[in-house]
Scaffold this motif. Structure first.
Motif, PDB file in Angstrom:
ATOM      1  N   ARG A   1       2.328   3.513 -17.686  1.00  0.00           N
ATOM      2  CA  ARG A   1       1.042   4.012 -17.210  1.00  0.00           C
ATOM      3  C   ARG A   1      -0.050   2.969 -17.454  1.00  0.00           C
ATOM      4  O   ARG A   1      -0.817   2.621 -16.553  1.00  0.00           O
ATOM      5  CB  ARG A   1       0.707   5.323 -17.929  1.00  0.00           C
ATOM      6  CG  ARG A   1      -0.774   5.666 -18.055  1.00  0.00           C
ATOM      7  CD  ARG A   1      -1.449   5.846 -16.740  1.00  0.00           C
ATOM      8  NE  ARG A   1      -2.807   6.366 -16.906  1.00  0.00           N
ATOM      9  CZ  ARG A   1      -3.718   6.391 -15.969  1.00  0.00           C
ATOM     10  NH1 ARG A   1      -3.430   5.912 -14.771  1.00  0.00           N
ATOM     11  NH2 ARG A   1      -4.916   6.894 -16.191  1.00  0.00           N
TER      12      ARG A   1
ATOM     13  N   ALA B   1      -2.877   7.452  -0.810  1.00  0.00           N
ATOM     14  CA  ALA B   1      -3.865   7.573  -1.883  1.00  0.00           C
ATOM     15  C   ALA B   1      -3.547   8.745  -2.796  1.00  0.00           C
ATOM     16  O   ALA B   1      -3.832   8.701  -4.000  1.00  0.00           O
ATOM     17  CB  ALA B   1      -5.255   7.732  -1.281  1.00  0.00           C
ATOM     18  N   GLU B   2      -2.931   9.792  -2.245  1.00  0.00           N
ATOM     19  CA  GLU B   2      -2.596  10.972  -3.043  1.00  0.00           C
ATOM     20  C   GLU B   2      -1.681  10.602  -4.209  1.00  0.00           C
ATOM     21  O   GLU B   2      -1.794  11.164  -5.298  1.00  0.00           O
ATOM     22  CB  GLU B   2      -1.900  12.017  -2.156  1.00  0.00           C
ATOM     23  CG  GLU B   2      -1.462  13.272  -2.900  1.00  0.00           C
ATOM     24  CD  GLU B   2      -0.698  14.225  -2.005  1.00  0.00           C
ATOM     25  OE1 GLU B   2      -0.141  15.199  -2.540  1.00  0.00           O
ATOM     26  OE2 GLU B   2      -0.657  13.995  -0.776  1.00  0.00           O
TER      27      GLU B   2
ATOM     28  N   GLN C   1      -3.447  -3.142 -11.630  1.00  0.00           N
ATOM     29  CA  GLN C   1      -4.269  -2.823 -10.471  1.00  0.00           C
ATOM     30  C   GLN C   1      -5.712  -3.284 -10.672  1.00  0.00           C
ATOM     31  O   GLN C   1      -6.373  -3.711  -9.722  1.00  0.00           O
ATOM     32  CB  GLN C   1      -4.240  -1.316 -10.216  1.00  0.00           C
ATOM     33  CG  GLN C   1      -2.886  -0.791  -9.724  1.00  0.00           C
ATOM     34  CD  GLN C   1      -2.870   0.712  -9.597  1.00  0.00           C
ATOM     35  OE1 GLN C   1      -3.906   1.338  -9.427  1.00  0.00           O
ATOM     36  NE2 GLN C   1      -1.695   1.297  -9.678  1.00  0.00           N
ATOM     37  N   ARG C   2      -6.203  -3.216 -11.889  1.00  0.00           N
ATOM     38  CA  ARG C   2      -7.598  -3.573 -12.159  1.00  0.00           C
ATOM     39  C   ARG C   2      -7.796  -5.070 -12.382  1.00  0.00           C
ATOM     40  O   ARG C   2      -8.766  -5.654 -11.894  1.00  0.00           O
ATOM     41  CB  ARG C   2      -8.102  -2.805 -13.389  1.00  0.00           C
ATOM     42  CG  ARG C   2      -8.198  -1.308 -13.189  1.00  0.00           C
ATOM     43  CD  ARG C   2      -8.701  -0.630 -14.456  1.00  0.00           C
ATOM     44  NE  ARG C   2      -8.854   0.810 -14.288  1.00  0.00           N
ATOM     45  CZ  ARG C   2      -9.279   1.629 -15.253  1.00  0.00           C
ATOM     46  NH1 ARG C   2      -9.588   1.141 -16.442  1.00  0.00           N
ATOM     47  NH2 ARG C   2      -9.387   2.926 -15.018  1.00  0.00           N
TER      48      ARG C   2
ATOM     49  N   ARG D   1      -1.126   7.164  -5.221  1.00  0.00           N
ATOM     50  CA  ARG D   1      -1.727   6.036  -5.931  1.00  0.00           C
ATOM     51  C   ARG D   1      -2.748   6.500  -6.954  1.00  0.00           C
ATOM     52  O   ARG D   1      -2.848   5.933  -8.054  1.00  0.00           O
ATOM     53  CB  ARG D   1      -2.373   5.090  -4.921  1.00  0.00           C
ATOM     54  CG  ARG D   1      -3.312   4.053  -5.512  1.00  0.00           C
ATOM     55  CD  ARG D   1      -2.596   3.054  -6.397  1.00  0.00           C
ATOM     56  NE  ARG D   1      -1.808   2.111  -5.620  1.00  0.00           N
ATOM     57  CZ  ARG D   1      -1.116   1.108  -6.143  1.00  0.00           C
ATOM     58  NH1 ARG D   1      -1.082   0.940  -7.450  1.00  0.00           N
ATOM     59  NH2 ARG D   1      -0.423   0.288  -5.385  1.00  0.00           N
ATOM     60  N   ASN D   2      -3.526   7.517  -6.637  1.00  0.00           N
ATOM     61  CA  ASN D   2      -4.603   7.969  -7.503  1.00  0.00           C
ATOM     62  C   ASN D   2      -4.136   8.889  -8.617  1.00  0.00           C
ATOM     63  O   ASN D   2      -4.934   9.302  -9.460  1.00  0.00           O
ATOM     64  CB  ASN D   2      -5.688   8.667  -6.675  1.00  0.00           C
ATOM     65  CG  ASN D   2      -6.361   7.711  -5.706  1.00  0.00           C
ATOM     66  OD1 ASN D   2      -6.409   6.508  -5.947  1.00  0.00           O
ATOM     67  ND2 ASN D   2      -6.874   8.238  -4.608  1.00  0.00           N
ATOM     68  N   ASP D   3      -2.871   9.259  -8.635  1.00  0.00           N
ATOM     69  CA  ASP D   3      -2.316  10.107  -9.681  1.00  0.00           C
ATOM     70  C   ASP D   3      -1.205   9.323 -10.370  1.00  0.00           C
ATOM     71  O   ASP D   3      -0.128   9.145  -9.812  1.00  0.00           O
ATOM     72  CB  ASP D   3      -1.772  11.407  -9.092  1.00  0.00           C
ATOM     73  CG  ASP D   3      -1.373  12.417 -10.165  1.00  0.00           C
ATOM     74  OD1 ASP D   3      -0.705  12.018 -11.137  1.00  0.00           O
ATOM     75  OD2 ASP D   3      -1.715  13.606 -10.022  1.00  0.00           O
ATOM     76  N   TRP D   4      -1.460   8.854 -11.585  1.00  0.00           N
ATOM     77  CA  TRP D   4      -0.514   7.955 -12.254  1.00  0.00           C
ATOM     78  C   TRP D   4       0.840   8.609 -12.474  1.00  0.00           C
ATOM     79  O   TRP D   4       1.874   7.947 -12.394  1.00  0.00           O
ATOM     80  CB  TRP D   4      -1.093   7.467 -13.575  1.00  0.00           C
ATOM     81  CG  TRP D   4      -1.135   8.516 -14.652  1.00  0.00           C
ATOM     82  CD1 TRP D   4      -2.149   9.367 -14.918  1.00  0.00           C
ATOM     83  CD2 TRP D   4      -0.107   8.782 -15.610  1.00  0.00           C
ATOM     84  NE1 TRP D   4      -1.829  10.176 -15.973  1.00  0.00           N
ATOM     85  CE2 TRP D   4      -0.575   9.832 -16.425  1.00  0.00           C
ATOM     86  CE3 TRP D   4       1.149   8.252 -15.864  1.00  0.00           C
ATOM     87  CZ2 TRP D   4       0.164  10.359 -17.483  1.00  0.00           C
ATOM     88  CZ3 TRP D   4       1.904   8.770 -16.898  1.00  0.00           C
ATOM     89  CH2 TRP D   4       1.416   9.806 -17.696  1.00  0.00           C
TER      90      TRP D   4
ATOM     91  N   PHE E   1       2.683   8.575  -9.201  1.00  0.00           N
ATOM     92  CA  PHE E   1       3.071   7.203  -8.870  1.00  0.00           C
ATOM     93  C   PHE E   1       4.282   6.759  -9.695  1.00  0.00           C
ATOM     94  O   PHE E   1       5.212   6.129  -9.183  1.00  0.00           O
ATOM     95  CB  PHE E   1       1.879   6.277  -9.113  1.00  0.00           C
ATOM     96  CG  PHE E   1       2.146   4.843  -8.762  1.00  0.00           C
ATOM     97  CD1 PHE E   1       2.590   4.486  -7.502  1.00  0.00           C
ATOM     98  CD2 PHE E   1       1.946   3.842  -9.693  1.00  0.00           C
ATOM     99  CE1 PHE E   1       2.833   3.156  -7.170  1.00  0.00           C
ATOM    100  CE2 PHE E   1       2.183   2.508  -9.376  1.00  0.00           C
ATOM    101  CZ  PHE E   1       2.631   2.172  -8.112  1.00  0.00           C
TER     102      PHE E   1
ATOM    103  N   LYS F   1       0.827  -1.201   0.000  1.00  0.00           N
ATOM    104  CA  LYS F   1       0.000   0.000   0.000  1.00  0.00           C
ATOM    105  C   LYS F   1       0.865   1.256   0.000  1.00  0.00           C
ATOM    106  O   LYS F   1       2.020   1.245   0.373  1.00  0.00           O
ATOM    107  CB  LYS F   1      -0.930  -0.004   1.213  1.00  0.00           C
ATOM    108  CG  LYS F   1      -1.925  -1.164   1.209  1.00  0.00           C
ATOM    109  CD  LYS F   1      -2.836  -1.096   2.426  1.00  0.00           C
ATOM    110  CE  LYS F   1      -3.842  -2.242   2.422  1.00  0.00           C
ATOM    111  NZ  LYS F   1      -4.734  -2.216   3.600  1.00  0.00           N
TER     112      LYS F   1
ATOM    113  N   LEU G   1      -1.884   0.630 -14.322  1.00  0.00           N
ATOM    114  CA  LEU G   1      -3.316   0.711 -14.080  1.00  0.00           C
ATOM    115  C   LEU G   1      -4.005  -0.601 -14.433  1.00  0.00           C
ATOM    116  O   LEU G   1      -4.925  -1.046 -13.739  1.00  0.00           O
ATOM    117  CB  LEU G   1      -3.922   1.855 -14.903  1.00  0.00           C
ATOM    118  CG  LEU G   1      -5.340   2.294 -14.540  1.00  0.00           C
ATOM    119  CD1 LEU G   1      -5.431   2.656 -13.057  1.00  0.00           C
ATOM    120  CD2 LEU G   1      -5.759   3.485 -15.394  1.00  0.00           C
TER     121      LEU G   1
END
Length: 299
Positions: free
Chosen positions: A241, A182-183, A248-249, A185-188, A191, A179, A245
């Motif tokens: 990128r 989030a700041e 993760q999905r 993780r949510n911005d590729w 990250f 982990k 992503l």
């Protein structure tokens, strides 16, 4: 039942292998112009500078990234520092045929590492999918001829590629098994640049070792500049990128089967450059690879 994979996720996991196929072809074309570790270091330096205006907060002194620096240091080592440097190094002594064949073992290493280090046992469907997908890759690489398959010989470059595959498999599992804030993780862009920051340290060290042993000649030309522009924007930024992503999905195991599209794309690109027409075994290989992806995603 089948695990649903959204069309957007499939598109991202397909685009990444396409760009990486172009990366392998490009790396072979410029191998005589720039040393492999140096190519990797310059590539990621330029990618870092491109992303910095959009994601500078990730590397600022107040960034939450520093609280997890060990994670990003490891991701940078595996994904930025090792994988592509080893691939470029492999292309120096091995053939694209052998390198892509070794790379086709990625799903197997994904399953093995998941079972050994992350407690995720391989399912029967995933094993069947791995076998079908690899058979499809081998069919392309041997051009439908058993004689060409039996004529393959392993060299030191193939061993470098094995290390590259292991590095990439570990990298992909770590993307979803640890982990972070989030700041980021949510911005590729944030990250990716957090990984680049530490990856530049590793790749710079490898390039320094390369120069220290005498491999430091760079033959600058428009060909090298064009190749560098492509591998920076395409395989480095866009592909990482999409892959990050997509993993993760869909998860690292399912995503790993999409890697087998890379040698298929590489074969198509090579055929296009040579002006040769596609053959029936390309269609058969495509069916096998896609079947492996579909079966592996069933549960």
């Amino acid at each position: 039942m089948s695990q649903k994979i959204a069309p957007g996720t499939m598109a991202m996991l397909t685009l990444a292998p396409l760009l990486w196929a172009g990366n392998a072809v490009t790396g072979k074309l410029v191998h005589d112009l720039i040393p492999p570790a140096t190519l990797n270091f310059v590539r990621w330096t330029l990618a870092f500078l491109i992303l910095l205006p959009f994601a500078w907060k990730a590397v600022s002194p107040s960034s939450p990234m520093w609280q997890h620096w060990k994670r990003y240091c490891l991701l940078g080592l595996l994904g930025v520092g090792c994988y592509n440097a080893l691939q470029y190094l492999a292309l120096g002594t091995s053939t694209p045929l052998n390198v892509t064949l070794v790379g086709a073992s990625t799903p197997v290493f994904m399953l093995f590492i998941g079972a050994m280090f992350f407690g995720v046992a391989a399912r029967r469907e995933q094993i069947i999918g791995a076998v079908l997908s690899i058979v499809g890759v081998v069919l392309v690489l041997c051009r439908g001829s058993l004689e060409q398959l039996f004529a393959l010989r392993l060299v030191v470059g193939d061993l470098y590629m094995v290390l590259a595959v292991i590095s990439w498999s570990l990298y992909s599992w770590l993307l979803v098994r640890t982990k972070e804030p989030a700041e980021i993780r949510n911005d590729w862009a944030m990250f990716l640049i957090a990984q680049m920051l530490f990856g530049l340290g590793w790749s710079g060290a490898f390039a320094g070792i390369e120069w220290s042993v005498g491999h430091h000649e760079i033959l600058w030309s428009w060909k090298l500049a064009a190749a560098m522009a492509f591998i920076v924007v395409g395989p480095a930024i866009m592909a990482y990128r999409c892959w990050g992503l997509g993993v993760q999905r869909a998860g690292p195991v399912v995503a790993g089967f999409f890697i087998n599209l890379t040698p298929l794309f590489a074969a198509v690109l090579s055929l296009a450059l040579l002006g040769e027409a596609p053959h029936l075994y390309h269609a058969a290989a495509f069916v096998l690879i896609v079947a492996g992806i579909v079966i592996s995603s069933r549960r």
